[in-house]
Motif scaffolding. Sequence first.
Motif, PDB file in Angstrom:
ATOM      1  N   LEU A  88      44.226  82.766  41.049  1.00 25.75           N
ATOM      2  CA  LEU A  88      45.551  82.162  41.149  1.00 25.75           C
ATOM      3  C   LEU A  88      45.520  80.835  41.892  1.00 25.75           C
ATOM      4  N   GLN A  89      44.682  80.738  42.914  1.00 29.91           N
ATOM      5  CA  GLN A  89      44.543  79.509  43.703  1.00 29.91           C
ATOM      6  C   GLN A  89      43.094  79.384  44.142  1.00 29.91           C
ATOM      7  N   GLN A  90      42.677  78.142  44.388  1.00 30.42           N
ATOM      8  CA  GLN A  90      41.295  77.909  44.821  1.00 30.42           C
ATOM      9  C   GLN A  90      41.213  76.650  45.673  1.00 30.42           C
ATOM     10  N   GLU A  91      40.454  76.740  46.744  1.00 36.44           N
ATOM     11  CA  GLU A  91      40.164  75.585  47.598  1.00 36.44           C
ATOM     12  C   GLU A  91      38.659  75.542  47.800  1.00 36.44           C
ATOM     13  N   ASP A  92      38.025  74.446  47.392  1.00 40.16           N
ATOM     14  CA  ASP A  92      36.581  74.318  47.525  1.00 40.16           C
ATOM     15  C   ASP A  92      36.204  73.782  48.905  1.00 40.16           C
ATOM     16  N   LEU A  93      35.078  74.270  49.431  1.00 41.67           N
ATOM     17  CA  LEU A  93      34.538  73.756  50.688  1.00 41.67           C
ATOM     18  C   LEU A  93      33.635  72.561  50.393  1.00 41.67           C
ATOM     19  N   PRO A  94      33.395  71.706  51.395  1.00 41.30           N
ATOM     20  CA  PRO A  94      32.428  70.628  51.192  1.00 41.30           C
ATOM     21  C   PRO A  94      31.075  71.183  50.762  1.00 41.30           C
ATOM     22  N   ALA A  95      30.334  70.409  49.988  1.00 39.42           N
ATOM     23  CA  ALA A  95      29.081  70.887  49.405  1.00 39.42           C
ATOM     24  C   ALA A  95      28.047  71.269  50.450  1.00 39.42           C
ATOM     25  N   ASP A  96      28.148  70.705  51.657  1.00 39.53           N
ATOM     26  CA  ASP A  96      27.167  71.016  52.692  1.00 39.53           C
ATOM     27  C   ASP A  96      27.628  72.157  53.603  1.00 39.53           C
ATOM     28  N   TYR A  97      28.699  72.862  53.231  1.00 38.49           N
ATOM     29  CA  TYR A  97      29.184  74.018  53.975  1.00 38.49           C
ATOM     30  C   TYR A  97      28.855  75.299  53.206  1.00 38.49           C
ATOM     31  N   PHE A  98      28.367  76.290  53.923  1.00 38.73           N
ATOM     32  CA  PHE A  98      28.080  77.612  53.372  1.00 38.73           C
ATOM     33  C   PHE A  98      29.157  78.546  53.914  1.00 38.73           C
ATOM     34  N   GLY A  99      30.114  78.924  53.063  1.00 40.41           N
ATOM     35  CA  GLY A  99      31.240  79.717  53.506  1.00 40.41           C
ATOM     36  C   GLY A  99      30.851  81.127  53.917  1.00 40.41           C
ATOM     37  N   GLU A 100      31.590  81.665  54.886  1.00 36.15           N
ATOM     38  CA  GLU A 100      31.342  83.038  55.353  1.00 36.15           C
ATOM     39  C   GLU A 100      32.668  83.796  55.419  1.00 36.15           C
ATOM     40  N   GLY A 101      32.852  84.640  56.448  1.00 39.39           N
ATOM     41  CA  GLY A 101      33.986  85.541  56.518  1.00 39.39           C
ATOM     42  C   GLY A 101      35.326  84.837  56.614  1.00 39.39           C
ATOM     43  N   ILE A 102      36.380  85.554  56.188  1.00 35.32           N
ATOM     44  CA  ILE A 102      37.743  85.033  56.239  1.00 35.32           C
ATOM     45  C   ILE A 102      38.673  86.075  56.851  1.00 35.32           C
ATOM     46  N   THR A 103      39.820  85.615  57.338  1.00 34.42           N
ATOM     47  CA  THR A 103      40.899  86.518  57.728  1.00 34.42           C
ATOM     48  C   THR A 103      42.194  85.741  57.764  1.00 34.42           C
ATOM     49  N   ARG A 104      43.309  86.480  57.710  1.00 31.79           N
ATOM     50  CA  ARG A 104      44.618  85.861  57.883  1.00 31.79           C
ATOM     51  C   ARG A 104      45.175  86.246  59.233  1.00 31.79           C
ATOM     52  N   SER A 105      45.738  85.265  59.941  1.00 29.49           N
ATOM     53  CA  SER A 105      46.395  85.490  61.218  1.00 29.49           C
ATOM     54  C   SER A 105      47.658  84.645  61.234  1.00 29.49           C
ATOM     55  N   GLY A 106      48.814  85.300  61.178  1.00 24.61           N
ATOM     56  CA  GLY A 106      50.066  84.556  61.103  1.00 24.61           C
ATOM     57  C   GLY A 106      50.158  83.762  59.818  1.00 24.61           C
ATOM     58  N   ASP A 107      50.471  82.488  59.923  1.00 25.31           N
ATOM     59  CA  ASP A 107      50.596  81.659  58.731  1.00 25.31           C
ATOM     60  C   ASP A 107      49.312  80.901  58.416  1.00 25.31           C
ATOM     61  N   ARG A 108      48.203  81.328  59.030  1.00 27.86           N
ATOM     62  CA  ARG A 108      46.913  80.690  58.806  1.00 27.86           C
ATOM     63  C   ARG A 108      45.913  81.655  58.173  1.00 27.86           C
ATOM     64  N   ILE A 109      45.050  81.092  57.336  1.00 28.99           N
ATOM     65  CA  ILE A 109      43.834  81.781  56.914  1.00 28.99           C
ATOM     66  C   ILE A 109      42.666  81.048  57.557  1.00 28.99           C
ATOM     67  N   TRP A 110      41.811  81.811  58.213  1.00 28.50           N
ATOM     68  CA  TRP A 110      40.605  81.261  58.829  1.00 28.50           C
ATOM     69  C   TRP A 110      39.395  81.568  57.944  1.00 28.50           C
TER      70      TRP A 110
END
Length: 264
Positions: A88-110
């Motif tokens: 439904l939605q997608q946000e890409d990270l910079p090419a030199d970033y290796f993404g890891e864990g996520i969570t939602r806290s309030g109105d933010r996703i970390w």
Amino acid sequence: MAFVPLVAVSITACTSDAADSEPGSATGSATQSDVEKLNVVVHERVPMLADSFTQGLEVDEQGKLLIGTGQYGKSRLLRFDPADSTVLQQEDLPADYFGEGITRSGDRIWQLSWKNERAMHYDADTLEKTGEISYPGQGWGLCAMPDELIMSDGSAQLRHLDPTSFAERGPRSTVTREGSPVSNINELECVDGLVYANVWKSTELLRIDPASGEVNGVIDASALDDAGADSKDNVLNGIAHIPGSKDFWITGKRWADLYRVSFE
């Protein structure tokens, strides 16, 4: 593609006395005699994004999945509908970033990065990136309690973080199972004051008291079929509690399927 309903059958031989309890209901100090042994019961199986190197998994208020993925040049944050397996939605990270864990806290996703020592934060509704914050060391897993974030870094330690500033609140908790430290703590899910955790390259999920670090429950997920490409890296990883139920979504790195399960 639609849900593939399955008969709810335990995939291991034994069941716990606490089969009907809500997730996170176990209490007390975890000794060899009272570490609860749980098994996975599969209720539904749906197609997953087979190219998704899943690093973080969480369910939003509408029942959609937030997915954080890894690999350089391929890391992203997604909102995914398990009802029809669409992004439904997608946000890409910079090419030199290796993404890891996520969570939602309030109105933010970390979202953590592996070795960049940076945590990204996003608007929870739009997934628009709103900033970055630095932290020391590696980032692996992340989950949100009502008043703090819990983070893993690949060791046996859990970090306690401020949910707004991301500043670390000491001391750290050392994860122990029957008195012995457990390293490679990976993807995390906070539920009812407890932490559920993947252990890298293990088919067991751990239920942890985050204050003491003691493991008070072990969940065997060894019989799940990853049905994905054959690779030593395509291991079980990704656990997300479904609010208002005792069920979870679980999957793995580049797994072809996503499973709705309960632990009994």
